[in-house]
Write a protein that holds these residues in place. Structure first.
Motif, mmCIF file in Angstrom:
data_model
loop_
_atom_site.group_PDB
_atom_site.id
_atom_site.type_symbol
_atom_site.label_atom_id
_atom_site.label_comp_id
_atom_site.label_asym_id
_atom_site.label_seq_id
_atom_site.Cartn_x
_atom_site.Cartn_y
_atom_site.Cartn_z
ATOM 1 N N ILE A 14 20.968 8.540 -1.252
ATOM 2 C CA ILE A 14 19.635 7.935 -1.173
ATOM 3 C C ILE A 14 18.587 9.032 -1.313
ATOM 4 N N GLU A 15 17.560 8.774 -2.116
ATOM 5 C CA GLU A 15 16.384 9.641 -2.179
ATOM 6 C C GLU A 15 15.332 9.005 -1.280
ATOM 7 N N VAL A 16 14.817 9.774 -0.350
ATOM 8 C CA VAL A 16 13.934 9.256 0.686
ATOM 9 C C VAL A 16 12.620 10.024 0.690
ATOM 10 N N LEU A 17 11.514 9.305 0.704
ATOM 11 C CA LEU A 17 10.223 9.943 0.980
ATOM 12 C C LEU A 17 10.132 10.077 2.489
ATOM 13 N N ALA A 34 2.310 8.490 9.934
ATOM 14 C CA ALA A 34 1.781 9.385 8.902
ATOM 15 C C ALA A 34 2.361 9.020 7.532
ATOM 16 N N LEU A 35 3.654 8.699 7.485
ATOM 17 C CA LEU A 35 4.293 8.332 6.232
ATOM 18 C C LEU A 35 3.697 7.054 5.657
ATOM 19 N N PHE A 36 3.530 6.033 6.506
ATOM 20 C CA PHE A 36 2.990 4.770 6.002
ATOM 21 C C PHE A 36 1.527 4.898 5.590
ATOM 22 N N GLY A 37 0.777 5.773 6.250
ATOM 23 C CA GLY A 37 -0.596 6.045 5.817
ATOM 24 C C GLY A 37 -0.615 6.659 4.423
ATOM 25 N N TRP A 38 0.286 7.618 4.183
ATOM 26 C CA TRP A 38 0.378 8.254 2.869
ATOM 27 C C TRP A 38 0.812 7.248 1.812
ATOM 28 N N LEU A 39 1.811 6.425 2.130
ATOM 29 C CA LEU A 39 2.287 5.411 1.178
ATOM 30 C C LEU A 39 1.167 4.433 0.820
ATOM 31 N N ALA A 47 7.512 -4.442 0.144
ATOM 32 C CA ALA A 47 8.277 -5.194 1.131
ATOM 33 C C ALA A 47 9.752 -4.790 1.126
ATOM 34 N N GLU A 48 10.256 -4.317 -0.016
ATOM 35 C CA GLU A 48 11.675 -3.999 -0.143
ATOM 36 C C GLU A 48 12.033 -2.591 0.340
ATOM 37 N N MET A 49 11.068 -1.838 0.853
ATOM 38 C CA MET A 49 11.357 -0.485 1.331
ATOM 39 C C MET A 49 12.356 -0.536 2.471
ATOM 40 N N ARG A 50 13.244 0.439 2.486
ATOM 41 C CA ARG A 50 14.175 0.592 3.599
ATOM 42 C C ARG A 50 13.632 1.703 4.499
ATOM 43 N N MET A 51 13.444 1.405 5.771
ATOM 44 C CA MET A 51 12.967 2.408 6.732
ATOM 45 C C MET A 51 14.172 3.137 7.315
ATOM 46 N N ILE A 52 14.133 4.475 7.207
ATOM 47 C CA ILE A 52 15.289 5.280 7.590
ATOM 48 C C ILE A 52 14.836 6.465 8.432
ATOM 49 N N GLY A 53 15.507 6.673 9.549
ATOM 50 C CA GLY A 53 15.323 7.873 10.351
ATOM 51 C C GLY A 53 16.505 8.799 10.107
ATOM 52 N N ILE A 54 16.244 10.080 9.951
ATOM 53 C CA ILE A 54 17.296 11.071 9.732
ATOM 54 C C ILE A 54 17.237 12.038 10.912
ATOM 55 N N PHE A 55 18.375 12.202 11.601
ATOM 56 C CA PHE A 55 18.406 12.988 12.832
ATOM 57 C C PHE A 55 19.393 14.140 12.696
ATOM 58 N N VAL A 73 11.447 6.540 4.082
ATOM 59 C CA VAL A 73 11.611 5.247 3.415
ATOM 60 C C VAL A 73 12.305 5.490 2.084
ATOM 61 N N SER A 74 13.167 4.561 1.752
ATOM 62 C CA SER A 74 13.788 4.539 0.441
ATOM 63 C C SER A 74 13.054 3.457 -0.335
ATOM 64 N N LEU A 75 12.450 3.838 -1.445
ATOM 65 C CA LEU A 75 11.681 2.880 -2.228
ATOM 66 C C LEU A 75 12.611 2.022 -3.080
ATOM 67 N N PRO A 76 12.226 0.764 -3.361
ATOM 68 C CA PRO A 76 13.075 -0.114 -4.151
ATOM 69 C C PRO A 76 13.100 0.244 -5.632
ATOM 70 N N HIS A 77 12.274 1.191 -6.041
ATOM 71 C CA HIS A 77 12.182 1.592 -7.438
ATOM 72 C C HIS A 77 12.025 3.103 -7.481
ATOM 73 N N PRO A 78 12.334 3.746 -8.598
ATOM 74 C CA PRO A 78 12.162 5.200 -8.682
ATOM 75 C C PRO A 78 10.700 5.600 -8.440
ATOM 76 N N LEU A 79 10.525 6.771 -7.888
ATOM 77 C CA LEU A 79 9.178 7.270 -7.615
ATOM 78 C C LEU A 79 8.393 7.345 -8.920
ATOM 79 N N GLN A 80 7.189 6.798 -8.874
ATOM 80 C CA GLN A 80 6.349 6.792 -10.078
ATOM 81 C C GLN A 80 5.989 8.226 -10.463
ATOM 82 N N VAL A 81 6.108 8.511 -11.736
ATOM 83 C CA VAL A 81 5.842 9.865 -12.229
ATOM 84 C C VAL A 81 4.403 10.285 -11.943
#
Length: 160
Positions: A14-17, A34-39, A47-55, A73-81
């Protein structure tokens, strides 16, 4: 007594922001904010984002003020260029492979007991070995819209 069941599942890489967090794991919500503010600022909320914590650290070994984690978060589509990832956000890569997945229902404050059971009972009795990789939590619903008793979290322990 709480009934717990572990499922062995293959997880794709998984590629995660993500936003880094250092400190008590129970305070990772600051990094998610902070992440959701940036997004939102970059029109990437979906709506399809997967919220993931990495510990990364064992809280029984590392001082809680030094615990390292990432809110992601893992986005449902590739990161926009057109979007350049900028601080405080970075891209994290989660390795694929076999994971022991424990589905926990209840408040986040009960997660330490679930971890104790996963590592102290299930892992010991399973004949399996934990991989040298971070544990993931996937949050299947949001604490902003869900009562604490109804929160569902999948704890994903990487296996060798």
């Amino acid at each position: 007594m709480t009934m717990r069941e572990v499922v062995i599942r293959y997880v794709e890489p998984i590629e995660v922001l993500s936003v880094d967090h250092v400190g008590p794991y129970m305070q990772i919500s600051k990094a998610f904010d902070a992440l959701f503010g940036w997004l939102a600022q970059h029109n990437l909320l979906a709506a399809e984002m997967r919220m993931i914590g990495i510990f990364f650290d064992d809280p029984d070994v590392v001082d809680e003020n030094a615990l390292r984690s990432k809110a992601g978060v893992s986005l449902p589509h590739p990161l926009q260029v057109a979007v350049t990832v900028s601080p405080p956000v970075s891209v994290a890569h989660v390795k694929g492979g076999e994971y022991a997945v424990l589905r926990h229902k209840g408040p986040y404050s009960d997660l330490p007991a679930a971890y104790e059971w996963l590592y102290g009972t299930w892992l010991v009795q399973s004949g399996r070995e934990a991989a040298d990789a971070p544990v993931l939590e996937e949050y299947l619903n949001s604490p902003k819209e869900t009562a604490p008793a109804d929160l569902v979290t999948e704890i994903c322990l990487p296996l060798v």
